[in-house]
Design an enzyme around this catalytic site. Structure first.
Site, PDB file in Angstrom:
ATOM      1  N   THR A  62      55.905  95.287 133.288  1.00  0.00           N
ATOM      2  CA  THR A  62      56.998  95.522 132.335  1.00  0.00           C
ATOM      3  C   THR A  62      58.129  96.190 133.108  1.00  0.00           C
ATOM      4  O   THR A  62      57.884  96.823 134.132  1.00  0.00           O
ATOM      5  CB  THR A  62      56.567  96.461 131.206  1.00  0.00           C
ATOM      6  OG1 THR A  62      56.190  97.703 131.808  1.00  0.00           O
ATOM      7  CG2 THR A  62      55.399  95.907 130.418  1.00  0.00           C
ATOM      8  N   GLU A  88      53.811  92.228 127.169  1.00  0.00           N
ATOM      9  CA  GLU A  88      52.464  92.605 126.717  1.00  0.00           C
ATOM     10  C   GLU A  88      51.875  91.607 125.717  1.00  0.00           C
ATOM     11  O   GLU A  88      50.712  91.691 125.376  1.00  0.00           O
ATOM     12  CB  GLU A  88      52.496  93.996 126.047  1.00  0.00           C
ATOM     13  CG  GLU A  88      52.721  95.154 126.998  1.00  0.00           C
ATOM     14  CD  GLU A  88      54.190  95.481 127.194  1.00  0.00           C
ATOM     15  OE1 GLU A  88      55.039  94.575 127.056  1.00  0.00           O
ATOM     16  OE2 GLU A  88      54.501  96.653 127.497  1.00  0.00           O
ATOM     17  N   LYS A  97      70.544 107.972 115.641  1.00  0.00           N
ATOM     18  CA  LYS A  97      70.093 108.821 114.543  1.00  0.00           C
ATOM     19  C   LYS A  97      71.267 109.664 114.076  1.00  0.00           C
ATOM     20  O   LYS A  97      71.678 110.597 114.742  1.00  0.00           O
ATOM     21  CB  LYS A  97      68.927 109.695 115.004  1.00  0.00           C
ATOM     22  CG  LYS A  97      67.763 108.816 115.451  1.00  0.00           C
ATOM     23  CD  LYS A  97      66.490 109.583 115.724  1.00  0.00           C
ATOM     24  CE  LYS A  97      65.369 108.598 116.005  1.00  0.00           C
ATOM     25  NZ  LYS A  97      65.112 108.311 117.392  1.00  0.00           N
ATOM     26  N   TRP A 130      69.081 106.183 110.227  1.00  0.00           N
ATOM     27  CA  TRP A 130      69.135 105.384 111.443  1.00  0.00           C
ATOM     28  C   TRP A 130      70.198 104.295 111.353  1.00  0.00           C
ATOM     29  O   TRP A 130      70.328 103.620 110.344  1.00  0.00           O
ATOM     30  CB  TRP A 130      67.777 104.724 111.718  1.00  0.00           C
ATOM     31  CG  TRP A 130      66.715 105.692 112.139  1.00  0.00           C
ATOM     32  CD1 TRP A 130      66.824 107.049 112.206  1.00  0.00           C
ATOM     33  CD2 TRP A 130      65.390 105.380 112.552  1.00  0.00           C
ATOM     34  NE1 TRP A 130      65.653 107.604 112.647  1.00  0.00           N
ATOM     35  CE2 TRP A 130      64.747 106.601 112.868  1.00  0.00           C
ATOM     36  CE3 TRP A 130      64.676 104.190 112.706  1.00  0.00           C
ATOM     37  CZ2 TRP A 130      63.427 106.659 113.316  1.00  0.00           C
ATOM     38  CZ3 TRP A 130      63.368 104.248 113.153  1.00  0.00           C
ATOM     39  CH2 TRP A 130      62.750 105.468 113.460  1.00  0.00           C
TER      40      TRP A 130
HETATM   41  P1  ADP Z   1      61.614  93.294 129.736  1.00  0.00           P
HETATM   42  O1  ADP Z   1      62.175  94.571 129.229  1.00  0.00           O
HETATM   43  O2  ADP Z   1      61.050  93.298 131.090  1.00  0.00           O
HETATM   44  O3  ADP Z   1      62.479  92.105 129.417  1.00  0.00           O
HETATM   45  P2  ADP Z   1      60.020  92.275 127.701  1.00  0.00           P
HETATM   46  O4  ADP Z   1      60.522  90.898 127.823  1.00  0.00           O
HETATM   47  O5  ADP Z   1      58.585  92.462 127.531  1.00  0.00           O
HETATM   48  O6  ADP Z   1      60.325  93.103 128.927  1.00  0.00           O
HETATM   49  O7  ADP Z   1      60.837  93.020 126.583  1.00  0.00           O
HETATM   50  C1  ADP Z   1      60.331  93.068 125.281  1.00  0.00           C
HETATM   51  C2  ADP Z   1      61.328  93.694 124.362  1.00  0.00           C
HETATM   52  O8  ADP Z   1      62.516  92.921 124.314  1.00  0.00           O
HETATM   53  C3  ADP Z   1      60.852  93.739 122.938  1.00  0.00           C
HETATM   54  O9  ADP Z   1      59.987  94.824 122.703  1.00  0.00           O
HETATM   55  C4  ADP Z   1      62.167  93.871 122.188  1.00  0.00           C
HETATM   56  O10 ADP Z   1      62.654  95.191 122.187  1.00  0.00           O
HETATM   57  C5  ADP Z   1      63.104  93.036 123.016  1.00  0.00           C
HETATM   58  N1  ADP Z   1      63.243  91.705 122.424  1.00  0.00           N
HETATM   59  C6  ADP Z   1      62.603  90.582 122.767  1.00  0.00           C
HETATM   60  N2  ADP Z   1      63.006  89.557 122.002  1.00  0.00           N
HETATM   61  C7  ADP Z   1      63.927  90.038 121.139  1.00  0.00           C
HETATM   62  C8  ADP Z   1      64.713  89.478 120.070  1.00  0.00           C
HETATM   63  N3  ADP Z   1      64.673  88.197 119.764  1.00  0.00           N
HETATM   64  N4  ADP Z   1      65.534  90.315 119.407  1.00  0.00           N
HETATM   65  C9  ADP Z   1      65.619  91.618 119.708  1.00  0.00           C
HETATM   66  N5  ADP Z   1      64.915  92.199 120.695  1.00  0.00           N
HETATM   67  C10 ADP Z   1      64.077  91.425 121.402  1.00  0.00           C
END
Ligand code: ADP
Length: 543
Positions: free
Chosen positions: A185, A330, A439, A444
């Site tokens: 990640t 994940e 916040k 929020w």
């Molecule tokens: P990285 O930060 O390495 O890109 P990830 O791809 O695992 O890692 O990131 C996941 C996060 O990306 C999610 O928990 C969410 O916050 C955000 N995310 C993914 N898809 C969307 C979406 N369609 N809309 C808003 N946030 C998103």
């Protein structure tokens, strides 16, 4: 009583076996890192990945060894994944956009034995060589003529390795629960953490990701994964595509609007996937050159929220159906996708857009809940939001080497770190990352929603919202914008545009313009850097 069906382990190399038998001559097109267009097919990929497996064994690679891949989306990268998993080893995608220190940490933490790399990353590897002593060698994904001049020791040429072998090889026997892939990640807080996929979890994810209400890829499709293989497994496309037998178009290292447009058109791409920043570049290019997308039918967009203007442009101006998806590393990564349900067919364009702006409903095998901080479930009414938690067979149960400790709640749910609502129809909408939400006075404000409204302004190319300290309200939103080329809207222009589109108390306290908004290694707005950049910023009302 036990069922009496065959024990056929769920292994990822069965995808390429299947593709070579049933779709052997289906084309795989790559814009190579060397620049030219290369054409091959599933049959050759299958043969070459087995040759590569043999070559890896000669190098001493064994079951459960971790092999780094630092590479763009190309046919060679794809072959190398199958070659690696074919000997029971683990492909570990390395994101070249990470800082050197992060790469160093990840490579050492995962104990990479070899690194397979594109020639474009030779400098990165030279900078790292002294710091990654356990790596026994670098395999460059190129041919003899294009091998880079380098001070690196122990370098190997991929094409020479493959050419030296025949494909008389059976995949090494592994169990479906064995690890086959690894992706860290991005670690916006603390060190990056390793997500370790098994053969079984990848196979289950592929089946789910390709159901008709999700990616729904068919053998007749031409599919371009623009999302890199190092970004959460290219959202599973390296497996989904061979399973379906579609044509694959690999864009290599060029993701600018013109390069993407060329491939979309010349290779008659029908389905593609990437983060919103890529589509922003494409849409700008199309508009500037008055072009259309005659072949493209569907575009999957995820990684960050899809802005309304982007969705409307794709659907109305280019007749491309947007599939808004949400997920995370994940989760392998797909969690939800915004496919319509029965009864939504007759809705107006506006209503359909409003539904698609949500992140969508859970796929089969993804259980979702939203909770308050005491883990009490929050009702699915589309208004109340809470911590989004998920459970399922392709969702992490822990991180590599137990980092971060216990990550599941008492019911086995993983906290995504996202804050969301879920409506009566089961459509989830991300309000924010829990650490990005603003916040204000105990309530929020969603930075995502504010950003999406702001980019609807015709002169704004990109927008980011962060909370800045306020003595009375704790935090207030600051809107940071990049203007479109040649445009210079004023703060008042932008505020007037937002007025009426947001609740009064959501209105940003100020609007500032910057030349560039920083992005993370996976193309998301880098809020941490922005917060740092604006840490001494004082709101005009407080001066
Ligand atoms: P990285 O930060 O390495 O890109 P990830 O791809 O695992 O890692 O990131 C996941 C996060 O990306 C999610 O928990 C969410 O916050 C955000 N995310 C993914 N898809 C969307 C979406 N369609 N809309 C808003 N946030 C998103």
């Amino acid at each position: 009583m036990k069922g009496l069906m065959q024990d056929w382990p769920l292994l990822v190399h069965t995808f390429i076996d299947h593709a070579s038998i049933h779709h052997g001559d289906r084309e795989i097109v790559t814009r190579k890192v060397e620049g030219d267009i290369h054409r091959t097919n599933y049959s050759e990929i299958h043969s070459r990945s087995r040759k590569f497996s043999k070559a890896l064994i000669k190098l001493g690679v064994k079951k459960s060894d971790v092999i780094g891949t630092l590479a763009w989306n190309t046919h060679r990268h794809l072959e190398s994944w199958y070659g690696i998993t074919g000997v029971g080893a683990i492909y570990h995608t390395l994101n070249p956009r990470l800082f050197l220190e992060q790469l160093e940490y990840i490579i050492n933490h995962a104990e990479n034995k070899f690194i397979i790399s594109d020639i474009s990353f030779v400098k990165i590897l030279e900078g790292l060589e002294e710091k990654i002593p356990n790596v026994k060698g670098i395999i460059f994904l190129t041919d003899k003529e294009n091998m880079p001049e380098t001070s690196l020791k122990n370098v190997f040429c991929y094409e020479e390795m493959v050419d030296a072998e025949d494909d008389n090889f059976s995949w090494i026997k592994v169990g479906e629960g064995d690890a086959c892939g690894l992706c860290y990640t991005s670690g916006t807080t603390g060190n990056p953490k390793g997500v370790l996929y098994s053969h079984k979890s990848n196979v289950l994810h592929t089946l789910v990701a390709n159901n008709a209400d999700a990616m729904g890829i068919k053998s007749t499709d031409s599919v371009m994964p623009v999302v890199p293989m190092f970004h959460a497994n290219a959202w599973g496309l390296s497996f989904t595509a061979p399973m379906s037998g579609c044509k694959i178009v690999m864009p290599g290292m060029n993701m600018d609007g013109e390069s993407i447009y060329q491939l979309l058109t010349e290779e008659k791409v029908t389905f593609t996937a990437a983060v919103p920043t890529v589509w922003l570049m494409l849409l700008q290019y199309l508009e500037a050159n008055n072009l259309q997308l005659p072949y493209l039918e569907r575009v999957a967009i995820g990684g960050s929220a899809v802005p309304r203007v982007m969705l409307e442009k794709f659907e109305r101006d280019y007749e491309v159906s947007v599939m808004h998806a949400w997920g995370m590393t994940e989760m392998s990564p797909l969690g939800t996708i915004g496919a319509f349900k029965h009864g939504m067919e007759g809705l107006s364009f506006e209503d359909k857009v409003n539904i698609k702006l949500k992140q969508g409903r859970a796929s089969y095998m993804v259980e979702m809940k939203i909770t308050d901080d005491e883990n009490n479930e929050i009702p699915w009414n589309g208004k109340d939001f809470g911590n989004l938690k998920v459970r399922g067979p392709f969702i992490s149960s822990q991180y590599m080497k137990g980092d971060g400790g216990e990550i599941l709640d008492e019911d086995g749910f993983f906290d995504t770190g996202d804050v969301a609502t879920i409506d009566e129809m089961g459509f989830m909408q991300i309000t924010d990352r829990s650490k990005d939400v603003i916040k204000s006075g105990g309530e929020w404000i969603s930075s995502i929603e504010l950003e999406n409204v702001a980019v609807g302004h015709p002169d704004i190319a990109e927008a980011a919202v962060i909370g800045v300290l306020h003595p009375k309200w704790d935090e207030r939103p600051l809107l940071i914008c990049v203007a479109n080329e040649g445009k210079s809207p004023s703060t008042q222009d932008v505020l007037d545009f937002l007025d009426g589109k947001l609740a009064k108390w959501w209105m940003p306290d100020d609007v500032v313009f910057v030349d560039e908004i920083p992005h993370t290694a996976t193309g998301k707005i880098q809020k941490l850097t922005l917060r740092d950049q604006f840490k001494d910023y004082v709101l005009p009302s407080l001066k």
